[in-house]
Design a protein around this motif. Structure first.
Motif, mmCIF file in Angstrom:
data_model
loop_
_atom_site.group_PDB
_atom_site.id
_atom_site.type_symbol
_atom_site.label_atom_id
_atom_site.label_comp_id
_atom_site.label_asym_id
_atom_site.label_seq_id
_atom_site.Cartn_x
_atom_site.Cartn_y
_atom_site.Cartn_z
ATOM 1 N N ALA A 120 0.833 -1.207 0.000
ATOM 2 C CA ALA A 120 0.000 0.000 0.000
ATOM 3 C C ALA A 120 0.867 1.256 0.000
ATOM 4 C CB ALA A 120 -0.938 -0.005 1.204
ATOM 5 N N VAL A 121 1.963 1.251 0.751
ATOM 6 C CA VAL A 121 2.883 2.388 0.773
ATOM 7 C C VAL A 121 3.508 2.579 -0.608
ATOM 8 C CG1 VAL A 121 5.093 3.223 1.694
ATOM 9 C CG2 VAL A 121 3.348 2.324 3.246
ATOM 10 N N LEU A 122 3.963 1.492 -1.222
ATOM 11 C CA LEU A 122 4.561 1.594 -2.563
ATOM 12 C C LEU A 122 3.559 2.169 -3.554
ATOM 13 C CD1 LEU A 122 6.526 -1.790 -2.842
ATOM 14 C CD2 LEU A 122 7.379 0.438 -2.093
ATOM 15 N N ASN A 123 2.326 1.681 -3.512
ATOM 16 C CA ASN A 123 1.281 2.184 -4.420
ATOM 17 C C ASN A 123 1.008 3.662 -4.194
ATOM 18 O OD1 ASN A 123 0.811 -0.221 -5.811
ATOM 19 N ND2 ASN A 123 -0.649 -0.919 -4.288
ATOM 20 N N THR A 124 0.967 4.058 -2.940
ATOM 21 C CA THR A 124 0.708 5.460 -2.615
ATOM 22 C C THR A 124 1.804 6.353 -3.174
ATOM 23 O OG1 THR A 124 -0.516 4.863 -0.632
ATOM 24 C CG2 THR A 124 0.401 7.095 -0.696
ATOM 25 N N LEU A 125 3.052 5.903 -3.054
ATOM 26 C CA LEU A 125 4.164 6.731 -3.518
ATOM 27 C C LEU A 125 4.346 6.694 -5.035
ATOM 28 C CD1 LEU A 125 6.577 6.120 -0.554
ATOM 29 C CD2 LEU A 125 5.410 8.257 -1.160
ATOM 30 N N VAL A 126 3.782 5.720 -5.693
ATOM 31 C CA VAL A 126 3.732 5.755 -7.159
ATOM 32 C C VAL A 126 2.764 6.855 -7.579
ATOM 33 C CG1 VAL A 126 2.834 4.522 -9.188
ATOM 34 C CG2 VAL A 126 4.433 3.393 -7.659
ATOM 35 N N ALA A 127 1.625 6.903 -6.905
ATOM 36 C CA ALA A 127 0.598 7.900 -7.232
ATOM 37 C C ALA A 127 1.008 9.301 -6.809
ATOM 38 C CB ALA A 127 -0.724 7.514 -6.574
ATOM 39 N N GLU A 128 1.703 9.416 -5.665
ATOM 40 C CA GLU A 128 2.060 10.725 -5.120
ATOM 41 C C GLU A 128 3.492 10.699 -4.572
ATOM 42 O OE1 GLU A 128 -1.305 12.812 -2.919
ATOM 43 O OE2 GLU A 128 -1.808 10.687 -2.630
ATOM 44 N N PRO A 129 4.480 10.750 -5.443
ATOM 45 C CA PRO A 129 5.864 10.720 -4.957
ATOM 46 C C PRO A 129 6.180 11.942 -4.100
ATOM 47 C CG PRO A 129 5.786 10.731 -7.376
ATOM 48 C CD PRO A 129 4.385 10.853 -6.880
ATOM 49 N N GLY A 130 7.050 11.744 -3.124
ATOM 50 C CA GLY A 130 7.513 12.867 -2.327
ATOM 51 C C GLY A 130 6.647 13.230 -1.137
ATOM 52 N N LEU A 131 5.739 12.343 -0.751
ATOM 53 C CA LEU A 131 4.935 12.599 0.440
ATOM 54 C C LEU A 131 5.782 12.377 1.689
ATOM 55 C CD1 LEU A 131 1.606 10.720 -0.401
ATOM 56 C CD2 LEU A 131 2.034 13.183 -0.525
ATOM 57 N N VAL A 153 12.829 1.229 3.852
ATOM 58 C CA VAL A 153 14.080 1.970 3.660
ATOM 59 C C VAL A 153 15.265 1.028 3.848
ATOM 60 C CG1 VAL A 153 15.559 3.791 4.623
ATOM 61 C CG2 VAL A 153 13.132 4.237 4.228
ATOM 62 N N THR A 154 15.236 0.218 4.903
ATOM 63 C CA THR A 154 16.326 -0.714 5.188
ATOM 64 C C THR A 154 16.499 -1.730 4.073
ATOM 65 O OG1 THR A 154 15.988 -0.469 7.569
ATOM 66 C CG2 THR A 154 17.156 -2.440 6.829
ATOM 67 N N ARG A 155 15.388 -2.231 3.543
ATOM 68 C CA ARG A 155 15.447 -3.266 2.496
ATOM 69 C C ARG A 155 15.739 -2.704 1.115
ATOM 70 N NH1 ARG A 155 10.305 -6.526 2.899
ATOM 71 N NH2 ARG A 155 11.319 -7.815 1.351
ATOM 72 N N GLY A 156 15.555 -1.405 0.916
ATOM 73 C CA GLY A 156 15.948 -0.786 -0.342
ATOM 74 C C GLY A 156 14.887 -0.250 -1.273
ATOM 75 N N PRO A 157 13.620 -0.641 -1.176
ATOM 76 C CA PRO A 157 12.634 -0.115 -2.122
ATOM 77 C C PRO A 157 12.259 1.348 -1.916
ATOM 78 C CG PRO A 157 11.867 -2.174 -1.151
ATOM 79 C CD PRO A 157 13.077 -1.749 -0.394
ATOM 80 N N LEU A 158 12.631 1.898 -0.767
ATOM 81 C CA LEU A 158 12.201 3.246 -0.433
ATOM 82 C C LEU A 158 13.391 4.078 0.009
ATOM 83 C CD1 LEU A 158 9.486 4.772 -0.146
ATOM 84 C CD2 LEU A 158 9.463 4.081 2.235
ATOM 85 N N GLY A 159 13.394 5.324 -0.442
ATOM 86 C CA GLY A 159 14.414 6.258 -0.003
ATOM 87 C C GLY A 159 13.748 7.456 0.639
ATOM 88 N N LYS A 160 14.496 8.152 1.483
ATOM 89 C CA LYS A 160 13.937 9.359 2.082
ATOM 90 C C LYS A 160 14.994 10.452 2.071
ATOM 91 C CE LYS A 160 14.580 7.913 6.900
ATOM 92 N NZ LYS A 160 13.894 7.746 8.171
ATOM 93 N N VAL A 161 14.513 11.678 1.864
ATOM 94 C CA VAL A 161 15.380 12.857 1.854
ATOM 95 C C VAL A 161 14.739 13.916 2.732
ATOM 96 C CG1 VAL A 161 16.317 12.422 -0.459
ATOM 97 C CG2 VAL A 161 14.267 13.814 -0.210
ATOM 98 N N GLY A 189 13.134 21.034 7.717
ATOM 99 C CA GLY A 189 14.200 20.094 8.037
ATOM 100 C C GLY A 189 13.835 19.040 9.059
ATOM 101 N N ARG A 190 12.661 19.153 9.685
ATOM 102 C CA ARG A 190 12.240 18.153 10.672
ATOM 103 C C ARG A 190 11.601 16.935 10.036
ATOM 104 N NH1 ARG A 190 8.341 21.968 13.791
ATOM 105 N NH2 ARG A 190 7.994 22.434 11.598
ATOM 106 N N ARG A 191 11.226 17.044 8.774
ATOM 107 C CA ARG A 191 10.550 15.907 8.159
ATOM 108 C C ARG A 191 11.293 15.399 6.934
ATOM 109 N NH1 ARG A 191 5.073 17.577 5.221
ATOM 110 N NH2 ARG A 191 6.193 18.419 3.472
ATOM 111 N N TYR A 192 10.986 14.165 6.590
ATOM 112 C CA TYR A 192 11.574 13.509 5.429
ATOM 113 C C TYR A 192 10.501 13.288 4.375
ATOM 114 C CZ TYR A 192 15.782 12.430 8.068
ATOM 115 O OH TYR A 192 16.935 12.525 8.791
ATOM 116 N N LEU A 193 10.910 13.401 3.127
ATOM 117 C CA LEU A 193 10.031 13.100 2.009
ATOM 118 C C LEU A 193 10.430 11.731 1.468
ATOM 119 C CD1 LEU A 193 10.074 16.592 0.284
ATOM 120 C CD2 LEU A 193 8.476 15.709 2.007
ATOM 121 N N LEU A 194 9.440 10.969 1.053
ATOM 122 C CA LEU A 194 9.662 9.580 0.642
ATOM 123 C C LEU A 194 9.522 9.427 -0.861
ATOM 124 C CD1 LEU A 194 7.442 8.063 3.450
ATOM 125 C CD2 LEU A 194 9.937 8.260 3.451
#
Length: 127
Positions: free
Chosen positions: A12-23, A47-55, A61-66
């Motif tokens: 569900a997270v992967l699908n959400t970020l395909v539809a709306e990257p950078g949340l 993030v640990t397994r590799g499919p997701l990155g955050k910046v 600066g308190r939050r990360y975008l995925l």
């Protein structure tokens, strides 16, 4: 049945970020209906397994975008195809009319649950 590596909440997270990257994490949690601690765990694993990155958010600066990594995009595409096939198998016994009715009812239940989660109100008509 779709994946032995990725859980339903992770998908569900992967699908959400395909539809709306950078949340951000909080928004992704809201989109997929997971509480703060659960979404933190799900995102941490991805993030640990590799499919997701955050910046870090350049505006806060308190939050990360995925964002999905290339691996995450490949994984999501592969699992989306498998999920679509599985839906075809599950719905195959139904006629077109029954399938439309069934999916409409599932959508109604899902919308009602979302309304309860977001507003804390009772379903329309008290049902």
């Amino acid at each position: 049945m779709v994946s032995e590596e990725i859980t339903s909440p992770q998908f569900a997270v992967l699908n959400t970020l395909v539809a709306e990257p950078g949340l951000d994490q909080r928004t992704v949690g809201e989109r997929v209906g997971l509480d703060r601690s659960t979404i933190a765990e799900v995102i941490g694993r991805l993030v640990t397994r590799g499919p997701l990155g955050k910046v870090r958010d350049p505006h806060d600066g308190r939050r990360y975008l995925l964002r999905l990594t290339e691996e995450g995009e490949r994984t999501q595409r592969k699992l989306a195809v498998r999920a679509a096939r599985m839906n075809q198998v599950f719905l195959a016994p139904l006629t077109d009319e029954e399938r439309t009715r069934f999916l409409g009812l599932v959508q109604r239940v899902s919308d009602a649950a979302e309304g309860l989660r977001n507003a804390g109100e009772t379903p329309a008509g008290g049902r």
